[in-house]
Design an enzyme around this catalytic site. Sequence first.
Site: not given
Ligand code: BES
Ligand code: MN
Length: 497
Positions: A281, A355
Amino acid sequence: MEFSTQTSASLHQIKTAALGVGVFAEGILSPAAELIDRASNGAVSAAVKAEFKGKPNTHLVLRNLPGVKAERVILVGLGAQEEYKAATHTQAQACLASYCLKADLKEAVSALSSIDCKGTTLRSRAQDAAVAVCRASYRYTATFSKPEPAPQLSQFLLWTARTQASEAKAGLEQGQAIGNGVNLTRLLADLPGNICTPTYLGKTAKQLAKEFKTLKAEVLERKQIEALKMGSFLSVAKGSDEPPAFIVLRHTPSTKTKHEDGPIVLVGKGLTFDSGGISIKPAGNMDEMKYDMGGAASVLGTMRAIAELNIDREVIAVVASCENMPSGRANKPGDVVTSMSGQTIEILNTDAEGRLVLCDALTYVERFKPAAVIDMATLTGACVVALGHVNTGLFSTDDDLADELMQAGKQTGDTAWRMPMDDAYQEQLRSNFADMANIGGPPAGSVTAACFLSRFTKAYRWAHLDIAGTAWRSGKDKGATGRPVPLLVQYLLNQCR
Ligand code: BES
Ligand code: MN
Ligand code: ZN
């Protein structure tokens, strides 16, 4: 803190540090405010006329009113009378409690629940009041070197007619349990990732089981998780030096009504930190990914609440907890893993790890022959785009279960909004190299995440709550909210009736 009722017919005779009464917009006094006004020879209406508009989230303190035994009368703004609703009542109770805490008072009497309000009962208002007071009392102090002492109310009394006292007490009891659950959830979520590790969550479950005799905890370690063949969960866990934990916490009611339906199972995503892994990230706000265990925290908070209430229903909580880190042992884009269900998954983005962790937990819980399974997870940024910070995303293939959860959300003000799960979205998860991919591309990201989970939930009724937008607040007042504990506890209470 003790919650109870105050049933004296003469409001002005009540001795207390603070008496809260409501005032609507344009200076319209609530019945309780009228009583104090009369006892004090019009002191309330004079003060309102001079300097109080009755706007929500405002208050005015009147000290030593003639003919009134309370040391202070707190006028609390209720807004327009015709728009008065459950949420305004809750906000008013919170406003009263915050004032009392700020002034370091030890006790208060609130007449705010005596006002009738559409779509509520005295019992539901009492419950909301107790939750609001508990919420207002929360202070995060765990990691300051010299924390300021947290103010505490030792007693909060609701003013009610004697004939309705038992209704009010029942509501207060439920509200206090929910409030305690909410605040446990907030503390766990607010704690930093280097303290609140998977091991720490496991210890918390064990501690709850010590405190409440209806609870039993079991914490599985890496070896046991391997023996269960949770290849998907483990693929995420192995990228970190921090050991994973798979937690099972079971509430067996002490009253032995047998439910033929089987237990209700709660599943929580417990990523105590989500860096994204190799699909790392951006640095900005990455600290907030300590909140990626918000699902696990709310599962534990819910279990605390239902154990405190000893609800007459078997409930099993399952938490899959680990960190998502980049390392030489971390998942790489293109890796294919085999889940506990036997289905294979191509990991196209290591940041879609929630997931991967949840799917094995969802397979594991089949053994309980559950009446329903509800998972909660800070699963997708896309859910925040869709619903913001107002509603939790609700996904279900079962209309009745979805309706029950929606209803519980409305009852508690901890609202959810149902999202679609048409089969057509499943196509986005197609992979050339495995049974499915772990991402479905940019369109409808929260829906394809739910569709992914649905492939592991065929054996039971299932719903998924995406709390990415509701589990915590960002910015200057950054902090966990304790959602969706009220929704879940209410749903479970409703299942007992
Ligand atoms: N934990 C995150 C989701 C999240 C991001 C929650 C920001 C709250 C604020 C999750 O594990 C994630 O990173 N999801 C990705 C999925 C994507 C790579 C398909 C996302 O939402 O960017
Ligand atoms: Mn994630
Ligand atoms: Zn995550």
